[in-house]
Design a protein around this motif. Structure first.
Motif, PDB file in Angstrom:
ATOM      1  N   UNK A 269      39.785  33.961  23.496  1.00 57.90           N
ATOM      2  CA  UNK A 269      38.875  33.694  22.389  1.00 57.90           C
ATOM      3  C   UNK A 269      39.629  33.157  21.190  1.00 57.90           C
ATOM      4  N   UNK A 270      38.944  33.086  20.067  1.00 62.95           N
ATOM      5  CA  UNK A 270      39.513  32.506  18.851  1.00 62.95           C
ATOM      6  C   UNK A 270      39.389  33.515  17.719  1.00 62.95           C
ATOM      7  N   UNK A 271      40.525  33.912  17.162  1.00 58.97           N
ATOM      8  CA  UNK A 271      40.533  34.966  16.155  1.00 58.97           C
ATOM      9  C   UNK A 271      41.153  34.542  14.844  1.00 58.97           C
ATOM     10  N   UNK A 272      41.271  35.525  13.955  1.00 58.46           N
ATOM     11  CA  UNK A 272      41.894  35.316  12.645  1.00 58.46           C
ATOM     12  C   UNK A 272      42.697  36.567  12.306  1.00 58.46           C
ATOM     13  N   UNK A 273      43.769  36.791  13.040  1.00 56.14           N
ATOM     14  CA  UNK A 273      44.614  37.959  12.808  1.00 56.14           C
ATOM     15  C   UNK A 273      45.097  37.956  11.355  1.00 56.14           C
ATOM     16  N   UNK A 274      44.983  39.102  10.719  1.00 56.81           N
ATOM     17  CA  UNK A 274      45.292  39.196   9.293  1.00 56.81           C
ATOM     18  C   UNK A 274      46.425  40.182   9.060  1.00 56.81           C
ATOM     19  N   UNK A 275      47.508  39.698   8.480  1.00 57.34           N
ATOM     20  CA  UNK A 275      48.659  40.530   8.146  1.00 57.34           C
ATOM     21  C   UNK A 275      48.485  41.071   6.733  1.00 57.34           C
ATOM     22  N   UNK A 276      48.793  42.352   6.566  1.00 62.59           N
ATOM     23  CA  UNK A 276      48.523  43.013   5.292  1.00 62.59           C
ATOM     24  C   UNK A 276      49.656  43.969   4.941  1.00 62.59           C
ATOM     25  N   UNK A 277      49.995  43.990   3.644  1.00 66.73           N
ATOM     26  CA  UNK A 277      50.994  44.951   3.167  1.00 66.73           C
ATOM     27  C   UNK A 277      50.791  45.195   1.686  1.00 66.73           C
ATOM     28  N   UNK A 278      51.285  46.336   1.234  1.00 66.16           N
ATOM     29  CA  UNK A 278      51.398  46.650  -0.186  1.00 66.16           C
ATOM     30  C   UNK A 278      52.874  46.859  -0.500  1.00 66.16           C
ATOM     31  N   UNK A 279      53.187  46.979  -1.775  1.00 67.35           N
ATOM     32  CA  UNK A 279      54.586  47.072  -2.177  1.00 67.35           C
ATOM     33  C   UNK A 279      55.298  48.240  -1.502  1.00 67.35           C
ATOM     34  N   UNK A 280      54.610  49.383  -1.361  1.00 70.79           N
ATOM     35  CA  UNK A 280      55.269  50.545  -0.763  1.00 70.79           C
ATOM     36  C   UNK A 280      55.480  50.397   0.737  1.00 70.79           C
ATOM     37  N   UNK A 281      54.818  49.436   1.376  1.00 70.08           N
ATOM     38  CA  UNK A 281      55.057  49.162   2.795  1.00 70.08           C
ATOM     39  C   UNK A 281      56.266  48.255   2.992  1.00 70.08           C
ATOM     40  N   UNK A 282      56.631  47.512   1.953  1.00 71.59           N
ATOM     41  CA  UNK A 282      57.658  46.475   2.102  1.00 71.59           C
ATOM     42  C   UNK A 282      59.047  46.926   1.666  1.00 71.59           C
ATOM     43  N   UNK A 283      59.229  48.210   1.456  1.00 73.25           N
ATOM     44  CA  UNK A 283      60.529  48.745   1.061  1.00 73.25           C
ATOM     45  C   UNK A 283      60.990  49.729   2.126  1.00 73.25           C
ATOM     46  N   UNK A 284      62.297  49.990   2.230  1.00 71.00           N
ATOM     47  CA  UNK A 284      62.781  50.972   3.215  1.00 71.00           C
ATOM     48  C   UNK A 284      62.008  52.279   3.135  1.00 71.00           C
ATOM     49  N   UNK A 285      61.616  52.781   4.294  1.00 73.94           N
ATOM     50  CA  UNK A 285      60.771  53.963   4.344  1.00 73.94           C
ATOM     51  C   UNK A 285      59.297  53.644   4.315  1.00 73.94           C
ATOM     52  N   UNK A 286      58.947  52.341   4.276  1.00 72.79           N
ATOM     53  CA  UNK A 286      57.552  51.923   4.156  1.00 72.79           C
ATOM     54  C   UNK A 286      56.709  52.190   5.387  1.00 72.79           C
TER      55      UNK A 286
END
Length: 506
Positions: A269-286
């Motif tokens: 099929x045809x999708x629209x996979x969406x990548x998502x993050x916040x600042x606390x996800x993008x640091x070590x331990x995120x």
């Protein structure tokens, strides 16, 4: 026959007058130096009446006597006939276009521009199709402080305008089975590259944050990626990129469809996979923040699915790199999951998550709004309650008072630590305070409210409708939120134990 002197002079005078008018017309037109293409969405992407071919984007051109620049506030509001786009009735058809994003026009060249617009009603309120305004409401200062980023993987399928078949497919029959086409190269493996390349070039010239393109698993299917960008930028840029794709398709006689399942059978099929993050996800331990977000998403699956694109059930079957639409599952590097954690993210211990549920025809503003609402606005993960029926009646209902509920004075329900309240509409002649309308035994079922599936009841006298929400969660004292039922009511009702699981938000 030779002209007389008088005739010759009269002819020259007439020619001079005509030339003068032409020069005057040129001088007037010379003042118009810029074309602005006002773009908006009619909110009907994937609707049955549009079918597989027609898309939701509309546009028209406005000219200016000067270069208006790149500030959307410098561009005036404009109007359009909403009765011709399905956005208004004929007796009050004017809808207002308000510019919100301006980019260079890569097709016409400078100083011309593309202008993304929101749609408003004549009274100045956002039009119901204006999903960007709903995102703005969620994207408040507290949410902005979390620095959310989005990446949007927009898949689309090319169709031959003349035949209606997937572009590059044989006139009769099918191409080879899936396998050689994903990220392939060569005339035998790749169909439609000239349009895909022209589209990428146009997006780059327009200043969009296009990250790349690739051919997809289904032959004739492609993908482009937008991001990383903020939530409002996500919707603006995806819509502009979609418009450019459709506009360039005119030049190549190719239709780009976002239908979730353009070809039935053993095809992706045809999708629209969406990548998502916040600042606390993008640091070590995120990873801890990522896992918390996934837990919240697991509890709001029906709400998201109900707004993640039309006819998405044809795509989310549990096959072809999808998870079944009624199931929520997450995993590392698992393309058959609802939420995927990329392997590099797991190895580093921080990064982002990928929501693989949205269909290709999903509204990007809606995806951003739901992810922010669930993962950022809701500080606690939603809980679940199991309500058990006592008695034989098929009427499912909950009364105020918390632990016990009655229906028609016969059936009682017991919940686990959840206080529920009843919302009552217009007065019903059969309904006394705190009781049920006795004319409505068994008149219970699923309803749609605000994009969510809710438990509803309508009495037979058609004077009142009940919808159910909890007032206070005894586990966290959270604010009132809607009570969400599973996507498929029948499949989630355990008839043997008369138990039904309801998810709700705190």
């Amino acid at each position: 026959m030779a002209l007389s002197m008088k005739q010759t002079m009269a002819f020259k005078a007439q020619r001079a007058r005509v030339a003068g008018r032409s020069r005057m017309a040129v001088r007037v037109n010379a003042k118009l130096v810029q074309k602005a293409e006002y773009i908006w969405a009619d909110g009907q992407e994937g609707a049955n009446h549009k079918g597989m071919i027609f898309n939701e984007l509309r546009s028209k051109t406005k000219t200016f006597e000067m270069d208006m620049g790149m500030d959307p506030t410098a561009y005036p509001d404009w109007s359009f006939d909403g009765s011709s786009t399905g956005q208004a009735e004929g007796n009050n058809s004017d809808c207002i276009l308000r510019p919100v994003r301006v980019v260079p026009d890569p097709i016409r060249g400078g100083p011309h521009v593309l202008v993304m617009c929101e749609v408003f009603c004549p009274d100045g309120t956002p039009h119901p199709t204006n999903t960007r305004s709903k995102l703005r409401e969620v994207f408040d200062d507290k949410v902005k402080a979390t620095q959310p980023w989005f990446g949007f993987e927009q898949e689309y399928t090319m169709l031959d305008k003349k035949t209606g078949r997937v572009f590059g497919w044989p006139a009769n029959g099918y191409p080879a089975p899936q396998g050689p086409f994903y990220c392939g190269v060569g005339a035998e493996s790749v169909f439609g590259r000239p349009l895909a390349e022209a589209h990428m070039e146009a997006c780059m010239k327009a200043g969009l944050n296009i990250s790349g393109i690739n051919s997809e698993v289904l032959p004739g299917q492609w993908e482009f990626q937008i991001g990383p960008v903020g939530p409002l930028e996500l919707g603006d840029e995806v819509h502009i990129a979609r418009w450019l794709l459709h506009r360039l398709g005119e030049d190549y006689n190719i239709i780009a469809t976002f239908h979730p399942k353009p070809v039935k059978g053993d095809w992706n099929g045809t999708g629209a996979h969406t990548n998502f993050s916040t600042a606390d996800m993008r640091v070590p331990g995120g990873m801890k923040a990522i896992e918390t977000a996934i837990e919240k998403l697991s509890k709001t699956h029906p709400e998201h699915i109900s707004q993640y694109g039309l006819q998405n059930d044809q795509r989310l079957t549990g096959k072809h790199e999808t998870c079944d639409i009624n199931t929520f599952r997450h995993g590392v590097a698992d393309r058959g999951s609802s939420i995927r954690i990329p392997l590099p993210v797991m190895l580093k211990g921080y990064g982002y998550l990928e929501d693989r549920r949205p269909a290709a025809n999903v509204d990007p503003y809606t995806v951003a709004r739901l992810l922010l609402k669930t993962c950022v606005k809701n500080k606690r993960a939603p809980h679940s309650a199991v309500l058990r029926r006592r008695g034989r009646s098929a009427a499912y209902a909950v009364l105020a008072g918390g632990l016990h509920a009655r229906c028609d004075g016969r059936d009682a329900w017991v919940d686990k630590g959840l206080a529920l309240t009843k919302e009552v509409g217009p007065a019903c002649p059969h309904l006394a305070p705190g009781t049920w309308c006795s004319s409505a035994p068994g008149a219970w079922g699923l309803g749609q409210e605000g994009g969510a599936v809710v438990l509803q009841a309508v009495c037979r006298c058609a004077r009142i409708q009940h919808s159910w929400a909890h007032s206070t969660c005894q586990q966290c004292d959270g604010d009132a939120r809607r009570l969400y039922l599973p996507h498929d009511f029948a499949e989630h009702l355990d008839t043997a134990s008369s138990a039904m699981t309801l998810s709700y938000q705190c």
